[in-house]
Design a protein around this motif. Structure first.
Motif, PDB file in Angstrom:
ATOM      1  N   GLU A  41       0.842  -1.187   0.000  1.00  0.00           N
ATOM      2  CA  GLU A  41       0.000   0.000   0.000  1.00  0.00           C
ATOM      3  C   GLU A  41       0.886   1.248   0.000  1.00  0.00           C
ATOM      4  OE1 GLU A  41      -3.241   0.314  -0.258  1.00  0.00           O
ATOM      5  OE2 GLU A  41      -3.645  -1.834  -0.285  1.00  0.00           O
ATOM      6  N   ALA A  42       0.562   2.203  -0.853  1.00  0.00           N
ATOM      7  CA  ALA A  42       1.410   3.391  -1.012  1.00  0.00           C
ATOM      8  C   ALA A  42       1.524   4.205   0.272  1.00  0.00           C
ATOM      9  CB  ALA A  42       0.858   4.263  -2.137  1.00  0.00           C
ATOM     10  N   GLU A  43       0.443   4.246   1.067  1.00  0.00           N
ATOM     11  CA  GLU A  43       0.453   5.069   2.275  1.00  0.00           C
ATOM     12  C   GLU A  43       1.272   4.465   3.406  1.00  0.00           C
ATOM     13  OE1 GLU A  43      -3.213   2.445   2.493  1.00  0.00           O
ATOM     14  OE2 GLU A  43      -2.192   3.642   0.952  1.00  0.00           O
ATOM     15  N   SER A  44       1.840   3.259   3.217  1.00  0.00           N
ATOM     16  CA  SER A  44       2.607   2.597   4.277  1.00  0.00           C
ATOM     17  C   SER A  44       4.104   2.931   4.219  1.00  0.00           C
ATOM     18  CB  SER A  44       2.403   1.081   4.209  1.00  0.00           C
ATOM     19  OG  SER A  44       2.930   0.557   2.997  1.00  0.00           O
ATOM     20  N   PHE A  45       4.474   4.022   3.552  1.00  0.00           N
ATOM     21  CA  PHE A  45       5.892   4.404   3.513  1.00  0.00           C
ATOM     22  C   PHE A  45       6.376   4.715   4.930  1.00  0.00           C
ATOM     23  CE2 PHE A  45       3.485   8.315   2.705  1.00  0.00           C
ATOM     24  CZ  PHE A  45       4.069   9.225   3.561  1.00  0.00           C
ATOM     25  N   THR A  46       7.673   4.498   5.159  1.00  0.00           N
ATOM     26  CA  THR A  46       8.243   4.674   6.499  1.00  0.00           C
ATOM     27  C   THR A  46       9.114   5.912   6.635  1.00  0.00           C
ATOM     28  OG1 THR A  46      10.125   3.264   5.919  1.00  0.00           O
ATOM     29  CG2 THR A  46       8.214   2.196   6.934  1.00  0.00           C
ATOM     30  N   ALA A  47       9.460   6.550   5.529  1.00  0.00           N
ATOM     31  CA  ALA A  47      10.294   7.748   5.599  1.00  0.00           C
ATOM     32  C   ALA A  47      10.038   8.616   4.367  1.00  0.00           C
ATOM     33  CB  ALA A  47      11.781   7.369   5.679  1.00  0.00           C
ATOM     34  N   GLN A  48      10.335   9.909   4.520  1.00  0.00           N
ATOM     35  CA  GLN A  48      10.185  10.871   3.436  1.00  0.00           C
ATOM     36  C   GLN A  48      11.295  11.913   3.559  1.00  0.00           C
ATOM     37  OE1 GLN A  48       6.718  13.597   1.318  1.00  0.00           O
ATOM     38  NE2 GLN A  48       6.204  12.568   3.212  1.00  0.00           N
ATOM     39  N   ARG A  49      11.905  12.270   2.434  1.00  0.00           N
ATOM     40  CA  ARG A  49      12.990  13.251   2.463  1.00  0.00           C
ATOM     41  C   ARG A  49      12.946  14.127   1.207  1.00  0.00           C
ATOM     42  NH1 ARG A  49      15.537   8.442   0.869  1.00  0.00           N
ATOM     43  NH2 ARG A  49      16.899   8.617  -0.976  1.00  0.00           N
ATOM     44  N   ASN A  50      13.780  15.161   1.198  1.00  0.00           N
ATOM     45  CA  ASN A  50      13.825  16.128   0.079  1.00  0.00           C
ATOM     46  C   ASN A  50      12.418  16.662  -0.217  1.00  0.00           C
ATOM     47  OD1 ASN A  50      16.465  15.266   0.038  1.00  0.00           O
ATOM     48  ND2 ASN A  50      16.344  14.241  -1.943  1.00  0.00           N
ATOM     49  N   ASP A  51      11.700  16.978   0.852  1.00  0.00           N
ATOM     50  CA  ASP A  51      10.287  17.328   0.720  1.00  0.00           C
ATOM     51  C   ASP A  51       9.973  18.772   1.115  1.00  0.00           C
ATOM     52  OD1 ASP A  51      10.872  17.014   3.373  1.00  0.00           O
ATOM     53  OD2 ASP A  51       9.163  15.734   3.840  1.00  0.00           O
ATOM     54  N   ASP A  52      10.967  19.657   0.979  1.00  0.00           N
ATOM     55  CA  ASP A  52      10.727  21.053   1.350  1.00  0.00           C
ATOM     56  C   ASP A  52       9.826  21.775   0.349  1.00  0.00           C
ATOM     57  OD1 ASP A  52      12.870  20.611  -0.386  1.00  0.00           O
ATOM     58  OD2 ASP A  52      13.755  22.580   0.010  1.00  0.00           O
ATOM     59  N   LEU A  53       9.824  21.364  -0.923  1.00  0.00           N
ATOM     60  CA  LEU A  53       8.989  22.013  -1.934  1.00  0.00           C
ATOM     61  C   LEU A  53       7.748  21.205  -2.287  1.00  0.00           C
ATOM     62  CD1 LEU A  53      11.691  23.406  -4.402  1.00  0.00           C
ATOM     63  CD2 LEU A  53      10.494  24.619  -2.584  1.00  0.00           C
ATOM     64  N   ARG A  54       7.877  19.902  -2.326  1.00  0.00           N
ATOM     65  CA  ARG A  54       6.747  19.019  -2.606  1.00  0.00           C
ATOM     66  C   ARG A  54       6.784  17.878  -1.599  1.00  0.00           C
ATOM     67  NH1 ARG A  54       5.899  22.824  -5.036  1.00  0.00           N
ATOM     68  NH2 ARG A  54       4.983  23.111  -7.113  1.00  0.00           N
ATOM     69  N   ARG A  55       5.591  17.475  -1.152  1.00  0.00           N
ATOM     70  CA  ARG A  55       5.528  16.454  -0.108  1.00  0.00           C
ATOM     71  C   ARG A  55       4.415  15.459  -0.398  1.00  0.00           C
ATOM     72  NH1 ARG A  55       7.425  15.740   4.930  1.00  0.00           N
ATOM     73  NH2 ARG A  55       6.123  14.650   6.454  1.00  0.00           N
ATOM     74  N   TRP A  56       4.700  14.170  -0.142  1.00  0.00           N
ATOM     75  CA  TRP A  56       3.688  13.137  -0.279  1.00  0.00           C
ATOM     76  C   TRP A  56       2.710  13.257   0.883  1.00  0.00           C
ATOM     77  CZ3 TRP A  56       3.286  10.258  -4.559  1.00  0.00           C
ATOM     78  CH2 TRP A  56       4.412  10.133  -5.380  1.00  0.00           C
ATOM     79  N   THR A  57       1.436  13.341   0.553  1.00  0.00           N
ATOM     80  CA  THR A  57       0.388  13.510   1.562  1.00  0.00           C
ATOM     81  C   THR A  57      -0.566  12.325   1.523  1.00  0.00           C
ATOM     82  OG1 THR A  57       0.520  15.918   1.329  1.00  0.00           O
ATOM     83  CG2 THR A  57      -1.474  15.015   2.354  1.00  0.00           C
ATOM     84  N   VAL A  58      -0.828  11.744   2.691  1.00  0.00           N
ATOM     85  CA  VAL A  58      -1.789  10.645   2.778  1.00  0.00           C
ATOM     86  C   VAL A  58      -3.199  11.222   2.804  1.00  0.00           C
ATOM     87  CG1 VAL A  58      -2.614   8.692   4.143  1.00  0.00           C
ATOM     88  CG2 VAL A  58      -0.152   9.181   4.011  1.00  0.00           C
TER      89      VAL A  58
END
Length: 225
Positions: A41-58
């Motif tokens: 499932e895409a929403e089960s990611f455990t980390a996010q980085r390089n997200d100051d301009l764009r960010r993955w949102t559940v």
């Protein structure tokens, strides 16, 4: 005789099953292993980085409430998302071709540079794993993404592309090339040289990208329903 053995559950609904078929003939037997795809499932990611301009949102399925207009992408996507949620790259400023393309802001042709999400995955054996993603695209400016492994971004993980099936969830495993802008089928894959825990990663190519699930399979002929 058929026996089902579950090898592991790593992230979200990730399960790898091996079906072993044994055919007895006298004192001999033949065993064939058929690998089932690893589904995540895409929403089960455990980390996010390089997200100051764009960010993955559940975005949970309750976003499909009556407060959202019928023609809003969130409502259309939520109605078909699995497991109660999906993820989207926000903010989405390049919705149509008329909107200004800004490299390094709403478009990232180079893999691994923007909005990177990570998934720890137990890989049972070495081999070539084809990557399928279930995405929701509304136009030509939210239909591309990159995939990599352990911080590496190989050529055949770059420029994953969707063209058909707008405003619906659609599985795809195709790579955009100069000659084929809608993607060459089955050219998105990761070559993994040893079993064990790996980190599968996705990074932004276009903002607004919307993802529900992804899967890994060593079977080039496999097609998700």
């Amino acid at each position: 005789m058929y026996a089902m053995r579950t090898l592991g559950s790593v992230v979200g609904t990730l399960t790898l099953a091996v079906i072993v078929a044994t055919q007895a003939s006298g004192n001999e037997s033949t065993t064939t292993a058929i690998d089932q795809p690893i589904m995540i499932e895409a929403e089960s990611f455990t980390a996010q980085r390089n997200d100051d301009l764009r960010r993955w949102t559940v975005i949970p399925n309750n976003e499909s409430s009556s407060k959202i207009p019928e023609n809003d992408q969130r409502k259309q996507a939520a109605e078909g998302a699995s497991n109660g949620a999906y993820i989207r790259l926000l903010p989405d400023t390049r919705v149509t071709h008329a909107d200004k393309l800004i490299r390094g802001e709403n478009f990232s042709p180079e893999a691994g540079k923007m909005a990177v999400i990570s998934y720890p995955v137990e890989i049972p054996k070495a081999g070539r794993y084809y990557v399928w993603v279930r995405a929701f695209s509304t136009g030509s400016e939210d239909n591309g993404i990159h995939v990599g492994i352990d911080g590496e971004w190989p050529e055949h993980g770059q420029r994953m592309q969707w063209c058909e099936g707008k405003n619906t969830w659609r599985w795809q495993c195709a790579q955009r090339t100069e000659k084929q802008h809608c993607g060459v089928p089955m050219e998105i894959y990761l070559d993994i040289d040893a079993p064990g825990k790996k980190t599968i990663e996705f990074s932004m190519r276009e903002d607004g990208f919307t993802m529900d699930q992804f899967l890994l399979t060593t079977d080039k002929n496999y097609r998700p329903e």
